[in-house]
Design an enzyme around this catalytic site. Structure first.
Site, PDB file in Angstrom:
ATOM      1  N   SER A   1     -28.663 -18.608  24.004  1.00  0.00           N
ATOM      2  CA  SER A   1     -29.649 -17.967  24.889  1.00  0.00           C
ATOM      3  C   SER A   1     -28.968 -17.161  25.985  1.00  0.00           C
ATOM      4  CB  SER A   1     -30.511 -19.022  25.600  1.00  0.00           C
ATOM      5  OG  SER A   1     -31.178 -19.839  24.694  1.00  0.00           O
TER       6      SER A   1
ATOM      7  N   TYR B   1     -36.380  -4.864  26.269  1.00  0.00           N
ATOM      8  CA  TYR B   1     -35.710  -4.235  25.121  1.00  0.00           C
ATOM      9  C   TYR B   1     -36.216  -2.804  24.981  1.00  0.00           C
ATOM     10  CZ  TYR B   1     -33.924  -3.496  20.421  1.00  0.00           C
ATOM     11  OH  TYR B   1     -33.264  -2.983  19.331  1.00  0.00           O
TER      12      TYR B   1
ATOM     13  N   TYR C   1     -40.198  -4.126  15.267  1.00  0.00           N
ATOM     14  CA  TYR C   1     -40.243  -4.899  16.521  1.00  0.00           C
ATOM     15  C   TYR C   1     -41.666  -5.386  16.830  1.00  0.00           C
ATOM     16  CZ  TYR C   1     -38.394  -6.533  20.978  1.00  0.00           C
ATOM     17  OH  TYR C   1     -37.990  -7.324  22.035  1.00  0.00           O
TER      18      TYR C   1
HETATM   19  N1  LIG Z   1     -32.010 -11.401  21.604  1.00  0.00           N
HETATM   20  C1  LIG Z   1     -32.224 -10.108  21.707  1.00  0.00           C
HETATM   21  O1  LIG Z   1     -31.894  -9.308  20.812  1.00  0.00           O
HETATM   22  C2  LIG Z   1     -32.849  -9.566  22.962  1.00  0.00           C
HETATM   23  C3  LIG Z   1     -32.710  -8.196  23.279  1.00  0.00           C
HETATM   24  C4  LIG Z   1     -33.345  -7.706  24.416  1.00  0.00           C
HETATM   25  C5  LIG Z   1     -34.106  -8.560  25.202  1.00  0.00           C
HETATM   26  N2  LIG Z   1     -34.222  -9.882  24.866  1.00  0.00           N
HETATM   27  C6  LIG Z   1     -35.059 -10.741  25.700  1.00  0.00           C
HETATM   28  O2  LIG Z   1     -34.256 -11.725  26.296  1.00  0.00           O
HETATM   29  C7  LIG Z   1     -35.094 -12.821  26.657  1.00  0.00           C
HETATM   30  C8  LIG Z   1     -34.429 -14.127  26.251  1.00  0.00           C
HETATM   31  O3  LIG Z   1     -34.376 -14.247  24.871  1.00  0.00           O
HETATM   32  P1  LIG Z   1     -33.101 -14.747  24.079  1.00  0.00           P
HETATM   33  O4  LIG Z   1     -32.705 -13.638  23.186  1.00  0.00           O
HETATM   34  O5  LIG Z   1     -32.099 -15.353  24.995  1.00  0.00           O
HETATM   35  O6  LIG Z   1     -33.711 -15.860  23.101  1.00  0.00           O
HETATM   36  P2  LIG Z   1     -34.030 -17.433  23.310  1.00  0.00           P
HETATM   37  O7  LIG Z   1     -34.844 -17.809  22.125  1.00  0.00           O
HETATM   38  O8  LIG Z   1     -32.790 -18.185  23.528  1.00  0.00           O
HETATM   39  O9  LIG Z   1     -34.909 -17.454  24.638  1.00  0.00           O
HETATM   40  C9  LIG Z   1     -36.308 -17.277  24.655  1.00  0.00           C
HETATM   41  C10 LIG Z   1     -36.852 -18.386  25.538  1.00  0.00           C
HETATM   42  O10 LIG Z   1     -38.244 -18.219  25.805  1.00  0.00           O
HETATM   43  C11 LIG Z   1     -38.744 -19.544  25.981  1.00  0.00           C
HETATM   44  N3  LIG Z   1     -40.201 -19.585  25.947  1.00  0.00           N
HETATM   45  C12 LIG Z   1     -41.012 -19.262  24.889  1.00  0.00           C
HETATM   46  N4  LIG Z   1     -42.297 -19.474  25.241  1.00  0.00           N
HETATM   47  C13 LIG Z   1     -42.292 -19.915  26.533  1.00  0.00           C
HETATM   48  C14 LIG Z   1     -43.305 -20.292  27.444  1.00  0.00           C
HETATM   49  N5  LIG Z   1     -44.605 -20.261  27.099  1.00  0.00           N
HETATM   50  N6  LIG Z   1     -42.941 -20.717  28.678  1.00  0.00           N
HETATM   51  C15 LIG Z   1     -41.642 -20.765  29.049  1.00  0.00           C
HETATM   52  N7  LIG Z   1     -40.631 -20.401  28.221  1.00  0.00           N
HETATM   53  C16 LIG Z   1     -40.963 -19.989  26.978  1.00  0.00           C
HETATM   54  C17 LIG Z   1     -38.099 -20.270  24.801  1.00  0.00           C
HETATM   55  O11 LIG Z   1     -38.228 -21.668  24.889  1.00  0.00           O
HETATM   56  C18 LIG Z   1     -36.676 -19.775  24.904  1.00  0.00           C
HETATM   57  O12 LIG Z   1     -35.910 -20.587  25.755  1.00  0.00           O
HETATM   58  C19 LIG Z   1     -36.448 -12.546  26.018  1.00  0.00           C
HETATM   59  O13 LIG Z   1     -37.306 -11.934  26.955  1.00  0.00           O
HETATM   60  C20 LIG Z   1     -36.085 -11.554  24.938  1.00  0.00           C
HETATM   61  O14 LIG Z   1     -37.181 -10.774  24.516  1.00  0.00           O
HETATM   62  C21 LIG Z   1     -33.598 -10.391  23.781  1.00  0.00           C
END
Ligand SMILES: NC(=O)c1ccc[n+]([C@@H]2O[C@H](COP(=O)([O-])OP(=O)(O)OC[C@H]3O[C@@H](n4cnc5c(N)ncnc54)[C@H](O)[C@@H]3O)[C@@H](O)[C@H]2O)c1
EC number: 1.3.1.9
Length: 290
Positions: free
Chosen positions: A20, A149, A159
């Site tokens: 994460s 993103y 997406y």
């Molecule tokens: N991984 C990618 O490619 C990428 C790229 C750009 C942006 N992001 C963004 O980064 C952020 C983190 O994602 P990540 O990639 O670290 O994945 P991740 O799955 O590790 O993190 C997502 C988190 O959201 C939490 N979550 C989901 N529903 C929830 C709720 N109702 N209340 C509280 N928490 C909740 C999950 O438990 C998880 O810990 C997100 O906003 C994601 O869209 C990710």
């Protein structure tokens, strides 16, 4: 280490496991001298390792569903109790689309699930800030960051409804950033991160291909979760006090590219293979899949 966050305190949403982005932010924030409180859903706590991270970093984990105002109120109260008063930063690192999970395509969305996507991935950001502001929980010159993103601005195949959620998220950052900045000098920004191999990231259709494409297109290559954590810390630090209401690209240059030599090479190779196949009279184009 720079002691960039010495004396600062904050809440970090979204650390599920070590992949994460929030996990990396939590570790780096503590290394830079911050005190943190970790939060995630109760379900994530059962599936993931958030409590272990809290133990490792010598802090507390407070379960909260970020779509529940009641949970957020309890979380902010508990954090203020833990910190002994107001705090300085919040990371919103939350994203999830039930439509994507259930394999619903963008032209066949379930609208109930779309509401959930928007609530979890975008409106929760508003809820977090509204609750924090009502409780006057954040110190002047504090900083709030959410992760976005580039699909918020440009259409990327697959997406799905997360693109709409990210567009809303970025708009909320601007709208709330105006109010919080005007009143409390608290800044609100989103960071638009490269595709990253995390649990949420793996929900994106064709993540491996997308990551390879972004990497080839970006002069600096894809930004990792750790790179992202470092950037987040600069926004929590006092070095960026006049940066607010921005969507900041953290993507190795991807967002400014049209075509790169490395991507063109792959495309040209494929084109040559397709031309050869065409000559051999193989039908290879399925227009419906464009
Ligand atoms: N991984 C990618 O490619 C990428 C790229 C750009 C942006 N992001 C963004 O980064 C952020 C983190 O994602 P990540 O990639 O670290 O994945 P991740 O799955 O590790 O993190 C997502 C988190 O959201 C939490 N979550 C989901 N529903 C929830 C709720 N109702 N209340 C509280 N928490 C909740 C999950 O438990 C998880 O810990 C997100 O906003 C994601 O869209 C990710």
């Amino acid at each position: 280490m720079y002691n960039l966050l010495k004396g600062k305190k904050g809440i970090i949403f979204g650390a599920l496991n070590e992949k994460s982005i929030a996990w990396q932010v939590a570790q780096r924030a503590v290394e830079e001298g911050a005190q943190i409180v970790l939060t995630n859903t109760a379900m994530a706590a059962r599936m993931g390792e958030t409590q272990e991270l809290a133990d490792k970093l010598g802090t507390i984990f407070v379960p909260a569903d970020a779509t529940s105002v009641e949970d957020l109120e309890l979380l902010i109260d508990r954090a203020m109790e833990h910190f002994g008063g107001k705090f300085d930063f919040i990371l919103h690192s939350i994203g999830m689309s039930p439509n994507v999970r259930k394999g619903r395509k963008y032209d066949d969305l379930d609208y109930g699930l779309l509401q959930k996507t928007l609530d979890i991935s975008a409106i929760s950001f508003h809820k977090v800030m509204q609750v924090a502001r009502k409780k006057d929980a954040i110190n002047e010159w504090g900083s709030i960051v959410a992760l976005s993103y580039i699909a918020a601005q440009r259409t990327l195949y697959g997406y799905n409804d997360m693109a709409d959620a990210k567009a809303l998220l970025e708009s909320i950052a601007r709208s709330f950033g105006y109010i919080y900045g005007r009143e409390k000098r608290i800044r609100v920004n989103t960071i638009s991160q490269s595709p990253t191999p995390t649990t949420a990231g793996s929900g994106v259709m064709g993540l491996d291909g997308l990551m390879d494409f972004s990497n080839r297109m970006s002069p600096l290559g894809n930004a990792t979760a750790l790179d992202c954590a470092d950037y987040v810390l600069t926004l929590f630090s006092d070095l960026t006090r006049k940066v607010t209401m921005q969507n900041l690209f953290h993507d190795g240059g991807f967002s400014s590219m049209g075509m790169s030599r490395r991507a063109m090479k792959i495309y040209s190779q494929q084109l040559a293979e397709m031309a050869a196949a065409e000559e051999a009279n193989i039908i290879f184009q399925d227009v419906s899949r464009r």
